[in-house]
Write an enzyme that holds these catalytic residues in place. Structure first.
Site, PDB file in Angstrom:
ATOM      1  N   ALA A 113     -96.605 -12.728  24.584  1.00 10.14           N
ATOM      2  CA  ALA A 113     -96.068 -13.909  25.272  1.00 10.14           C
ATOM      3  C   ALA A 113     -94.616 -14.166  24.874  1.00 10.14           C
ATOM      4  O   ALA A 113     -93.788 -14.518  25.724  1.00 10.14           O
ATOM      5  CB  ALA A 113     -96.927 -15.130  24.955  1.00 10.14           C
ATOM      6  N   ARG A 167    -110.992 -11.360   9.344  1.00  8.40           N
ATOM      7  CA  ARG A 167    -109.621 -11.272   9.850  1.00  8.40           C
ATOM      8  C   ARG A 167    -109.510 -10.397  11.096  1.00  8.40           C
ATOM      9  O   ARG A 167    -108.469 -10.410  11.777  1.00  8.40           O
ATOM     10  CB  ARG A 167    -108.695 -10.721   8.754  1.00  8.40           C
ATOM     11  CG  ARG A 167    -108.405 -11.706   7.655  1.00  8.40           C
ATOM     12  CD  ARG A 167    -106.914 -11.866   7.415  1.00  8.40           C
ATOM     13  NE  ARG A 167    -106.250 -10.649   7.061  1.00  8.40           N
ATOM     14  CZ  ARG A 167    -105.904 -10.296   5.819  1.00  8.40           C
ATOM     15  NH1 ARG A 167    -106.202 -11.095   4.805  1.00  8.40           N
ATOM     16  NH2 ARG A 167    -105.278  -9.187   5.584  1.00  8.40           N
ATOM     17  N   ASP A 198    -106.675 -19.172   7.418  1.00 11.09           N
ATOM     18  CA  ASP A 198    -106.933 -20.205   6.400  1.00 11.09           C
ATOM     19  C   ASP A 198    -106.777 -21.629   6.932  1.00 11.09           C
ATOM     20  O   ASP A 198    -107.282 -22.571   6.339  1.00 11.09           O
ATOM     21  CB  ASP A 198    -105.977 -20.026   5.210  1.00 11.09           C
ATOM     22  CG  ASP A 198    -106.119 -18.650   4.564  1.00 11.09           C
ATOM     23  OD1 ASP A 198    -107.184 -18.043   4.716  1.00 11.09           O
ATOM     24  OD2 ASP A 198    -105.156 -18.195   3.917  1.00 11.09           O
ATOM     25  N   VAL A 246    -113.701  -8.821   7.171  1.00  6.28           N
ATOM     26  CA  VAL A 246    -114.308  -8.824   8.512  1.00  6.28           C
ATOM     27  C   VAL A 246    -113.866 -10.091   9.263  1.00  6.28           C
ATOM     28  O   VAL A 246    -113.726 -10.099  10.484  1.00  6.28           O
ATOM     29  CB  VAL A 246    -115.852  -8.699   8.397  1.00  6.28           C
ATOM     30  CG1 VAL A 246    -116.496  -9.962   7.884  1.00  6.28           C
ATOM     31  CG2 VAL A 246    -116.482  -8.299   9.709  1.00  6.28           C
ATOM     32  N   GLU A 282    -113.790 -19.113  -0.958  1.00  2.00           N
ATOM     33  CA  GLU A 282    -113.336 -18.280  -2.088  1.00  2.00           C
ATOM     34  C   GLU A 282    -112.536 -19.092  -3.106  1.00  2.00           C
ATOM     35  O   GLU A 282    -112.486 -18.738  -4.278  1.00  2.00           O
ATOM     36  CB  GLU A 282    -112.511 -17.091  -1.589  1.00  2.00           C
ATOM     37  CG  GLU A 282    -111.211 -17.471  -0.907  1.00  2.00           C
ATOM     38  CD  GLU A 282    -110.384 -16.249  -0.505  1.00  2.00           C
ATOM     39  OE1 GLU A 282    -110.632 -15.152  -0.994  1.00  2.00           O
ATOM     40  OE2 GLU A 282    -109.457 -16.432   0.326  1.00  2.00           O
ATOM     41  N   ALA A 333    -125.338 -24.395   7.707  1.00  2.00           N
ATOM     42  CA  ALA A 333    -125.537 -24.193   6.261  1.00  2.00           C
ATOM     43  C   ALA A 333    -126.132 -25.449   5.628  1.00  2.00           C
ATOM     44  O   ALA A 333    -125.860 -26.563   6.067  1.00  2.00           O
ATOM     45  CB  ALA A 333    -124.200 -23.872   5.603  1.00  2.00           C
ATOM     46  N   GLU A 334    -126.935 -25.235   4.575  1.00  2.00           N
ATOM     47  CA  GLU A 334    -127.521 -26.369   3.844  1.00  2.00           C
ATOM     48  C   GLU A 334    -126.485 -26.962   2.885  1.00  2.00           C
ATOM     49  O   GLU A 334    -126.457 -28.159   2.633  1.00  2.00           O
ATOM     50  CB  GLU A 334    -128.734 -25.920   3.012  1.00  2.00           C
ATOM     51  CG  GLU A 334    -130.029 -25.890   3.779  1.00  2.00           C
ATOM     52  CD  GLU A 334    -130.084 -24.740   4.771  1.00  2.00           C
ATOM     53  OE1 GLU A 334    -129.571 -23.654   4.451  1.00  2.00           O
ATOM     54  OE2 GLU A 334    -130.623 -24.953   5.883  1.00  2.00           O
TER      55      GLU A 334
HETATM   56  O1  F6P Z   1    -104.325 -15.693   4.037  1.00  2.00           O
HETATM   57  C1  F6P Z   1    -105.324 -15.003   4.698  1.00  2.00           C
HETATM   58  C2  F6P Z   1    -106.266 -14.359   3.734  1.00  2.00           C
HETATM   59  O2  F6P Z   1    -107.248 -13.666   4.458  1.00  2.00           O
HETATM   60  C3  F6P Z   1    -106.918 -15.295   2.713  1.00  2.00           C
HETATM   61  O3  F6P Z   1    -108.003 -16.010   3.257  1.00  2.00           O
HETATM   62  C4  F6P Z   1    -107.302 -14.345   1.624  1.00  2.00           C
HETATM   63  O4  F6P Z   1    -107.385 -15.004   0.391  1.00  2.00           O
HETATM   64  C5  F6P Z   1    -106.162 -13.359   1.643  1.00  2.00           C
HETATM   65  O5  F6P Z   1    -105.582 -13.420   2.932  1.00  2.00           O
HETATM   66  C6  F6P Z   1    -106.545 -11.925   1.362  1.00  2.00           C
HETATM   67  O6  F6P Z   1    -105.367 -11.194   1.304  1.00  2.00           O
HETATM   68  P1  F6P Z   1    -105.279  -9.621   1.332  1.00  2.00           P
HETATM   69  O7  F6P Z   1    -105.582  -9.148   2.708  1.00  2.00           O
HETATM   70  O8  F6P Z   1    -103.877  -9.343   0.939  1.00  2.00           O
HETATM   71  O9  F6P Z   1    -106.293  -9.122   0.363  1.00  2.00           O
END
Ligand code: F6P
Length: 328
Positions: free
Chosen positions: A21, A261, A126, A259, A221, A185-186
Site C-alpha cells: 500500500a 508471528r 506485542d 508460530v 512470557e 482460558a481459566e
Molecule cells: O516483539 C515481538 C516478539 O515476538 C516478542 O513477543 C518476543 O519476545 C520477541 O519478539 C522474540 O524475538 P526474536 O524473534 O528476536 O526471538
C-alpha cells in the site's frame, strides 16, 4: 521525492500489505519508492532496491516481510547511526517509512530528530505501542493463539489435564489476556498483574472442586510470579512445574513461540496495514514526518514519534477481571 521503506525488528503479519500500500499510494502521489532490505542493517549497508507497483504484486496475503528484517545491533551505536545518515544522504532519500515495533519506532524517532523526514507504522504482535489501539499483526497473532487453544482444549478435555500455554508479548500481557479471553482460558497470567504461583495452584484446585476436569492457563512470557524468582526459567515453565509439584492436576506445557508471528494476515490486519501505509505516504509527500500512524479506536491519527517515551495502555484490567468471572 525519493522515499525509502524498511521493515525492522520482529516481523508481523501485515508488513507486506503495508509495503504494497505504501508503494502504490506513494507512486500515486508521484513519489519514487525505494525498498531498504534487512531493516536498519540494510540502511547502514546501503542495501536498497527499487520498488514499483509491479514489484509489490501478489504479496498482500503473505506473512513475514519481502524486505526482510533485522534487530540491528549496529544501529544502536553512534558509528552505525552515522553510517545510516550517510547512506540516506548518498542515496538522496527525501524520506523514510519505518514499519516495526517499539524499538523500531524509537529508531525512527532518532532519525527524525536528526532531520530525516520519517514516518513510522506500528507493526508488532506485542501491541505495546502508545496511542495505538491495535498495531498491525496483533489480530492475526491473536487468531493463531485462539486456534491453538482450541486444539489444546481437545486434548486437555480428553485427558483431564491442565495445559499451561506460554505466549509471546515481551513486557506486555496483551496477547495473553485477549487470547485467553477469546480462547476460554481459566487463568491468564500477565506482567501487569502480580500473582503468586500458590494462587495459581489454588485457583486451579478450586476449579477442580467445582467439577472442572481440565484447565487452560495462558501465561505471558513477561509474567513474573510474586513468590519465586524465575532464575532464567521461562514463565510458562515455572507455572507448569509448580502445578506438577503441588500435584493439583496432571499438567503439560506448550510454548507457542514464533508460530504466533507467522501466517497470512487476517482481513483486519490487511485493511489496517493499507490504511496506515496510505496515511504514511501522504504525510511524507507533504513533508510532515516526525510522526507515526497510530490507531485511535477506528481512526488513523498522526502521533508524534516523541510519544514513544510514553507507556502503552492497551491492557484493560476490566477484561482481566472478566476472565476470572466467566471462567468459573
Ligand atoms: O516483539 C515481538 C516478539 O515476538 C516478542 O513477543 C518476543 O519476545 C520477541 O519478539 C522474540 O524475538 P526474536 O524473534 O528476536 O526471538
Amino acid at each position: 521525492m525519493r522515499i525509502g521503506i524498511l521493515t525492522s525488528g520482529g516481523d508481523a503479519p501485515g508488513m507486506n500489505a503495508a509495503i504494497r500500500a505504501a508503494v502504490r499510494c506513494g507512486t500515486d502521489l508521484g513519489l519514487e519508492m525505494v525498498g531498504v532490505r534487512r531493516g536498519f542493517d540494510g540502511l547502514i549497508d546501503g542495501d536498497f532496491i527499487p520498488l514499483d507497483n509491479r514489484a509489490v504484486g501478489g504479496i498482500i496475503e503473505r506473512g513475514g516481510t519481502i524486505l526482510r528484517t533485522a534487530r540491528s545491533a549496529e544501529f544502536l551505536t553512534p558509528e552505525g547511526r552515522e553510517k545510516a545518515l550517510e547512506q540516506i544522504d548518498r542515496n538522496s532519500l527525501d524520506g523514510l517509512i519505518v514499519i516495526g515495533g517499539n524499538g523500531s519506532l524509537r529508531g525512527a524517532r532518532w532519525l527524525s530528530e536528526e532531520g530525516v523526514n520519517t514516518v513510522g507504522i506500528p507493526a508488532s504482535i506485542d501491541n505495546d505501542i502508545p496511542h495505538t489501539t491495535m498495531a498491525m499483526g496483533v489480530d492475526t497473532a491473536l487468531n493463531t493463539v485462539v486456534e491453538s487453544l482450541n486444539k489444546i482444549r481437545d486434548t486437555a478435555i480428553s485427558h483431564g489435564r491442565a495445559f499451561v500455554v506460554e505466549v509471546m508479548g515481551r513486557k506486555s500481557g496483551y496477547i495473553a489476556l485477549m487470547g485467553g479471553l477469546a480462547g476460554g482460558a481459566e487463568v491468564v497470567l500477565i506482567p501487569e498483574v502480580p500473582v503468586s504461583l500458590d494462587d495459581v495452584a489454588r485457583t486451579v484446585a478450586d476449579g477442580r472442586r467445582r467439577g472442572k476436569h481440565h484447565s487452560i492457563i495462558v501465561v505471558a512470557e513477561g509474567f513474573a510470579p510474586t513468590d519465586r524468582p524465575l532464575d532464567g526459567e521461562s514463565a510458562g515453565h515455572a507455572v507448569a512445574a509448580h502445578l506438577e509439584g503441588t500435584e493439583t492436576i496432571e499438567t503439560r506445557l506448550t510454548i507457542l513461540g514464533h508460530v504466533q508471528r507467522g501466517g497470512s494476515p487476517t482481513a483486519f490486519d490487511r485493511i489496517l496495514a493499507s490504511r496506515l501505509a496510505a496515511a504514511s505516504s501522504s504525510w511524507l509527500a507533504a513533508g510532515k514526518g516526525g510522526v507515526f500512524a497510530g490507531l485511535d479506536r477506528d481512526k488513523v491519527v498522526a502521533v508524534p514519534l516523541s510519544a514513544m517515551d510514553e507507556e502503552p495502555a492497551n491492557v484493560d484490567l476490566d477484561l482481566y477481571r472478566l476472565v476470572g468471572v466467566i471462567s468459573t
